[in-house]
Design a protein around this motif. Sequence first.
Motif, PDB file in Angstrom:
ATOM      1  N   HIS A 476       0.846  -1.196   0.000  1.00 39.39           N
ATOM      2  CA  HIS A 476       0.000   0.000   0.000  1.00 39.39           C
ATOM      3  C   HIS A 476       0.882   1.247   0.000  1.00 39.39           C
ATOM      4  O   HIS A 476       1.780   1.374   0.842  1.00 39.39           O
ATOM      5  N   LEU A 507      -4.044   8.079   5.844  1.00 36.79           N
ATOM      6  CA  LEU A 507      -4.448   6.682   5.702  1.00 36.79           C
ATOM      7  C   LEU A 507      -5.315   6.258   6.886  1.00 36.79           C
ATOM      8  O   LEU A 507      -4.949   6.481   8.043  1.00 36.79           O
ATOM      9  N   THR A 508      -6.458   5.601   6.599  1.00 43.19           N
ATOM     10  CA  THR A 508      -7.387   5.182   7.654  1.00 43.19           C
ATOM     11  C   THR A 508      -7.414   3.664   7.778  1.00 43.19           C
ATOM     12  O   THR A 508      -6.973   2.938   6.880  1.00 43.19           O
ATOM     13  N   ARG A 510     -10.097   1.901   7.664  1.00 34.88           N
ATOM     14  CA  ARG A 510     -11.039   1.421   6.654  1.00 34.88           C
ATOM     15  C   ARG A 510     -10.342   1.194   5.318  1.00 34.88           C
ATOM     16  O   ARG A 510     -10.519   0.165   4.660  1.00 34.88           O
ATOM     17  N   GLU A 511      -9.504   2.168   4.908  1.00 39.80           N
ATOM     18  CA  GLU A 511      -8.794   2.054   3.635  1.00 39.80           C
ATOM     19  C   GLU A 511      -7.798   0.903   3.659  1.00 39.80           C
ATOM     20  O   GLU A 511      -7.662   0.152   2.689  1.00 39.80           O
ATOM     21  N   ALA A 514      -9.567  -2.450   3.456  1.00 42.17           N
ATOM     22  CA  ALA A 514     -10.055  -2.704   2.096  1.00 42.17           C
ATOM     23  C   ALA A 514      -8.914  -3.222   1.217  1.00 42.17           C
ATOM     24  O   ALA A 514      -9.104  -4.131   0.393  1.00 42.17           O
ATOM     25  N   HIS A 515      -7.733  -2.650   1.395  1.00 40.36           N
ATOM     26  CA  HIS A 515      -6.556  -3.117   0.653  1.00 40.36           C
ATOM     27  C   HIS A 515      -6.214  -4.555   1.033  1.00 40.36           C
ATOM     28  O   HIS A 515      -5.966  -5.399   0.167  1.00 40.36           O
TER      29      HIS A 515
END
Length: 563
Positions: A476, A507-508, A510-511, A514-515
Motif C-alpha cells: 500500500h 491513511l485510515t 477502513r482504507e 479494504a486493501h
Amino acid sequence: MFKPWLAHYPDGIPSEIDVDCHASLVDAMADACSRFADLPALWSMGRSMTYRQLDEASLAFAAWLQHDAGLARGERVALMMPNLMQYPVALLGVLRAGLVVVNVNPLYTPRELEHQLQDSGAAAIVVLENFAAKLEQVVAATRLRAIVTTGVGDLLGFKGPLVNAVVRHVKKLVPAWHLPGAVSFNQALAAGRRRPLSPVTLGHDDLAFLQYTGGTTGVAKGAMLTQGNVLANVLQVSAWLARDLQDGRETVVLPLPMYHVFALMASFVFLRKGAKLVLIANPRDMGDMLKTLQAVPFSGIVGVNTLYRALLDAPGFAKVDLSGLKLAVAGGMAVQHIVAQRWRERAKVPLVEGYGLTEASPVAIANPVDVHEWSGTIGVPIPSTEVVIADDEGRVQPTGSVGEIRLRGPQIMRGYWQRPEETAEVLTADGWLRTGDMGTMDEEGNIRITDRKKDMIVVSGFKVFPNEVEDVLAMHPGVQEAGAVGVPDDRSGEAVKVVVVRHDPELTERELLAHCRQHLTGYKMPRHIEFRDQPLPRTNIGKILRRELRDTPKPAPKAEESA
C-alpha cells in the motif's frame, strides 16, 4: 539424498566445493593479501588501504596480542566497533594470532555487553572510544586483561587527528570515560611492528568466532564457528556469485555492520576476490551514505530489505550512478515484493536474496544471480548444502508441504559455547540443523520461507505467517512500514494485529482493511490495527522486533470489522 535443485543450477556452478583448497580461513586471507598486494582493499571516509597495508597492519596487531597483551592461543578477543578500517585490521589480527573473535554490537546496553563478555570469557577487547564509557560501567565484572581503544579517524592518515577532534569536541560523540591501562589502537600497531609474530598453524577444526545470537530460544548464546565453517561458506558463496565478478576488479559497498554474521561472511568473500570494500560506518546517516555512493563508483552492494527500501525512498538516490552495478545481495530478512520490484526498475539488476542464520555461518540457500524477477522464494541450496522440510519428529515432508527447514553442510556450527543442552536441541545426531523457520520446497528444489516457527499465528486452527501479512501491507503506498503479530482472542485463540507507520498521514483503518481484503483470505485479515508515529523497533540490521510489538502496554484499538 536426492537433490532436485542440482538439475537447475546456473551454468558453471559446482555441486560441491573443495574446502581443502585452503588450510584455514586465515590461510585464504593471507593468500588474498599476497595476490592483490598493491590493490586497494578498504575504503573509508576518503582514505584507502591496500591489501599489503592490511596484511602488515593485521600482522602487527597479531604480534601485539601475542607478546604485549600476552594472550594464548584460543583465548577470546571482543571487537566493538562499526565499519571502520580498524575492524578488518583487528579481525584478521585476532585470527592470525590463533585467537577467537567475539563480535559485539556497539549499540548493546551495558547489561547486554556484560553478558556477552562474561559468557565468552573475553580476555581482551578493541572498542571505539564512542562506546568506552559503556565498557567502563561493566569492566569490573569481566575477565578482560587488555583493552584497546580507537578513535574514528585513527587509520585515516593525516586527516585522522582532525576527524577525531570533530567527533570528540564538535559533535561531542565521545562521552567521558576512564579505563586504566587501556592502550590506543595506533600504539598497539606501533608496538606490534617491532615484534615478530609467533607462527600459528591453524586447521579447519580450530575455533574462529563466537558469534552471538538469540538462536531459536532463550538468552543470547555464542555459536561456535570454526575456521572450516566460515571458510566453507566463503567458498560456497564465492562459487554462487562468481559468474560476473572478476578478481581484483570489483568495488563493493558494505553498509551492513561487520559484527553481523552476514556482512562478516560477505567481507571475506569479496576480500578473497581482491575487491575494494567501501565501508559505511553509519548507514542510518542516509545523507552521508548517499554522498559516498555518488562519489565512489561501485559494482556490488550488500544490504537488507529495509536498507534497499530506505535508499529507494531517499530523494538523493536518483543521483547515484548505477550503470556499473553487477550485483545487489540481500539477506538477513525477507525481501518484500514491492522493494524487489522497485529496485529492479531503478537499478536494472535484481536483488539476489539469500537465506541463512548465524548457526550456518550464515548462508545456506540463495537465488541465482541471474534471477529475472521476484518469485517469493529464497532460492535453492548452495553447493555442498543439503536441505529438507521436516515435521516436528524429523520426518521429511512431501513436496509442497509446510514444515521446518533443516540444513546440513560444512558451514554448520560446532554448537553453542558452553551450552550442550541447547546445542542438542538444534543439532541432530546426524548433523541436521533445526532452523526454527517454516517453509516449503517445490519439485525443482526452490524453497519458500513462510515464517519463524515461534512467530506463526494460529487463528481458529489456521496458520497465518506474519511475513505474508507484512508484505501485503507494504504494497500500500500509504504505508511506510508495518509489523504483524498474534494477540490473544476469546473467539479464535489468536487474532492478527498489525502495527503501521504511515507514509500518508491520512491513511485510515477502513482504507487499509479494504486493501488487505483484496490480497488476504478472511482468517488472515488484521483484527487490530495500531498506527504509530515513530519507526518500529528493529534489530541492528533491520528485522522487526515482533516481540516488542506484541508486548505493547496499551491495548491495540479494534479495527472496523464491518468496513
